[in-house]
Design an enzyme around this catalytic site. Structure first.
Site, PDB file in Angstrom:
ATOM      1  N   HIS A  61       0.234  -1.273  -0.140  1.00 21.18           N
ATOM      2  CA  HIS A  61       0.299  -0.303   0.551  1.00 21.18           C
ATOM      3  C   HIS A  61       1.010   0.998  -0.284  1.00 21.18           C
ATOM      4  O   HIS A  61       2.034   1.239   0.367  1.00 21.18           O
ATOM      5  CB  HIS A  61      -1.051   0.000   1.073  1.00 21.18           C
ATOM      6  N   GLU A 135      -2.656  -7.143   6.995  1.00 17.24           N
ATOM      7  CA  GLU A 135      -1.542  -7.051   7.225  1.00 17.24           C
ATOM      8  C   GLU A 135      -1.468  -8.029   9.100  1.00 17.24           C
ATOM      9  O   GLU A 135      -2.585  -8.249   9.464  1.00 17.24           O
ATOM     10  CB  GLU A 135      -1.508  -5.531   7.823  1.00 17.24           C
TER      11      GLU A 135
END
Length: 282
Positions: A61, A135
């Protein structure tokens, strides 16, 4: 629904490594062996029927507000992009617009999803959300500062870390998404040149890369280079068994300058670019 993850409790006696630290070859080989031995599907059995090649981009990201602040943000913190991160995402999307992108998969977390959305706008393709791509759950480390642990001294009481997602859990998630990825690729039916983009996070991506290469029966690179924000690992996967890996592709980010003061602030989709404001004045 959120995934059930295995957690473990640790006591830190030394300074904890930051997610962007380089990972040694010894650790990589150990993880690769674990993954390779656990896969029951041998794609070489399909190579005589399908000589297809496809490309997979493993994207980290763009810059998030917690990246800028030096704060740990794992699965529990849904950090937004910064204004600079949004600009990174747009540059990334523009740089891969000529690829034949079939679809984009993303973690449901905002920093990944916002990055993925910029890619789908350019590629005009569907976006699929997968909890597998979240994550690592950092447990009690969530929201702590890197600066705090960098100043940690062994003479102080050990830092007890609880509810940290285990490596086995990360490997399980990586395997789970690898199944999805290869099932998608099988549907290409002999076509080559298709691309699947996967947007995830800095700690999880190395585990996913290992899982994919293990499934493709491809040796690991001598070192996995950490992903910069809005950079990607390019994997050209030959369903016959050979793959090419290019790590940390980030040339598209050259020339991006952080806007003074505003660059590190949280991105707001309601904000309009200054160029749009100026065009209305003309």
């Amino acid at each position: 629904m959120p995934l059930n993850v295995t957690v473990e409790e640790e006591t830190l006696q030394i300074v904890e490594e930051e997610p962007q630290q380089e990972i040694t070859n010894t650790i990589l080989e150990e993880d690769f062996n674990l993954l390779d031995n656990s896969f029951q599907t041998d794609i070489s059995s399909t190579s005589s029927q399908n000589d297809s090649k496809f490309t997979c981009l493993l994207v980290r990201h763009a810059e998030s507000e917690h990246n800028v602040r030096g704060i740990r943000a794992g699965a529990r913190i849904d950090s937004e992009l910064t204004v600079h991160g949004y600009n990174q995402a747009k540059k990334l999307a523009k740089s891969i617009r000529n690829l034949d992108i079939v679809c984009v998969y993303s973690s449901p977390q905002k920093r990944a999803k916002r990055t993925a959305e910029e890619i789908t706008k350019v590629a005009n393709c569907p976006l699929y959300i997968s909890d597998f791509l979240m994550e690592k759950d950092l447990g009690s480390l969530e929201g702590t500062s890197f600066r705090y642990t960098a100043n940690y001294r062994p003479r102080e009481p050990p830092m007890k870390v609880t509810n940290l997602e285990s490596r086995d859990s990360l490997l399980t998630r990586a395997r789970g998404f690898t199944d999805i990825l290869f099932n998608e690729a099988i549907g290409f039916e002999g076509e080559s040149g298709k691309t699947i983009v996967v947007v995830s996070h800095g700690i999880f991506l190395p585990f996913l890369l290992r899982a994919i290469l293990a499934r493709a029966r491809t040796p690991l690179p001598s070192m996995i280079i950490p992903w910069n924000n809005a950079s990607y690992c390019l994997i050209t996967i030959d369903l016959g068994g050979n793959s090419i890996v290019k790590m940390n592709c980030n040339s598209h980010l050259r020339g991006i300058k952080r806007t003074r003061k505003l660059g590190s602030s949280t991105y707001d989709s309601k904000q309009k670019p200054i160029t749009e404001f100026c065009s209305k004045l003309n």
